[in-house]
Write a protein that holds these residues in place. Sequence first.
Motif, PDB file in Angstrom:
ATOM      1  N   ASN A 173       0.815   7.115  -6.580  1.00 51.16           N
ATOM      2  CA  ASN A 173      -0.224   8.135  -6.652  1.00 51.16           C
ATOM      3  C   ASN A 173       0.337   9.531  -6.377  1.00 51.16           C
ATOM      4  O   ASN A 173       0.137  10.462  -7.150  1.00 51.16           O
ATOM      5  N   ARG A 174       1.093   9.662  -5.292  1.00 47.18           N
ATOM      6  CA  ARG A 174       1.548  10.997  -4.874  1.00 47.18           C
ATOM      7  C   ARG A 174       2.714  11.491  -5.721  1.00 47.18           C
ATOM      8  O   ARG A 174       2.805  12.662  -6.046  1.00 47.18           O
ATOM      9  N   GLU A 178       0.659   4.297  -2.698  1.00 44.39           N
ATOM     10  CA  GLU A 178       0.595   5.696  -2.287  1.00 44.39           C
ATOM     11  C   GLU A 178       1.682   6.503  -3.004  1.00 44.39           C
ATOM     12  O   GLU A 178       1.452   7.619  -3.471  1.00 44.39           O
ATOM     13  N   LYS A 206      -4.202   6.043   3.180  1.00 45.40           N
ATOM     14  CA  LYS A 206      -3.508   6.146   1.892  1.00 45.40           C
ATOM     15  C   LYS A 206      -4.431   6.700   0.794  1.00 45.40           C
ATOM     16  O   LYS A 206      -4.013   7.462  -0.053  1.00 45.40           O
ATOM     17  N   TYR A 253       0.819  -1.206   0.000  1.00 43.29           N
ATOM     18  CA  TYR A 253       0.000   0.000   0.000  1.00 43.29           C
ATOM     19  C   TYR A 253       0.858   1.264   0.000  1.00 43.29           C
ATOM     20  O   TYR A 253       0.488   2.278  -0.571  1.00 43.29           O
ATOM     21  N   GLN A 254       2.029   1.187   0.645  1.00 45.98           N
ATOM     22  CA  GLN A 254       2.942   2.333   0.603  1.00 45.98           C
ATOM     23  C   GLN A 254       3.406   2.575  -0.834  1.00 45.98           C
ATOM     24  O   GLN A 254       3.539   3.715  -1.273  1.00 45.98           O
ATOM     25  N   THR A 272      -7.447   8.744  -1.109  1.00 52.33           N
ATOM     26  CA  THR A 272      -7.974  10.112  -0.996  1.00 52.33           C
ATOM     27  C   THR A 272      -9.501  10.107  -0.960  1.00 52.33           C
ATOM     28  O   THR A 272     -10.119  11.001  -0.404  1.00 52.33           O
TER      29      THR A 272
END
Length: 261
Positions: free
Chosen positions: A191-192, A188, A211, A184-185, A213
């Motif tokens: 995505n970021r 994230e 995580k 999941y990190q 939005t």
Amino acid sequence: MSEVKQPIIEMRHISYSYDHRNVIEDINLTVDEGAFLGLVGPNGSGKTTLLKCILGLIKPQKGELKLFGVSLKKFKDWSKIGFVSQKANSFNTGFPASVHEVVASGLTAKLGLFRRMSKADKQKVAEAIEAVGITPLKDRNIGELSGGQQQRTFIARALVSEPKLLILDEPTVGVDQKTVEGFYQLLEKLNREKGITLILVTHDVGTVSDKVTHVACMNKHLHFHGNTDEFESMTDQDLSQFYGHDVQAISHNHHHHGGHE
């Protein structure tokens, strides 16, 4: 003029039925560029059908679906959408392909099967493998990897064609908890840092609520769609009502009291 973020997906009154039974009904959902949407719902709630519509595998029978501002009927640019299925990682150990080869296969759709990879293509493969953090494994046979490493390989395969939208259908099934957190990190980060719009179908929205939005809850209808803060302010009661039974997907402590109080 700064660029206005365009909706990547727009659904207006989407319905789909199998054998006269509505599986999804009157769905209105917009996913903006740069969002990380967690999509939750019980089994049989229509999540997979919704994904199939977005992936162009089926056409909604009612309503309108636009991808990147283009109506589904006219949409051609499928390389903008990457997909990682639930069981991408069910490769048997004898499968004779290295991580590098599996990731490179994400380009064959674009290249045509027999065109040789250019230097730029090889660079893309290397970058995708790097992005998911498995460079040391690039020459290993995919069948020898752990479930989590295999799933990262399939994410790299989806990333190699540089999609703007990445859809993941319960990608952590069968992957141990410690690996799940790292996974999941990674999402994230994609995505970021890379600005990829993500849709993650998950049973465990509690784990990813820090995580993602936005969250969408569906059970045939779309019962909730909003940002993570709005979702977290929903009560267990709201959620139970939506699922039709007690929900413990959200990491609150439930205390069940016996009748003798």
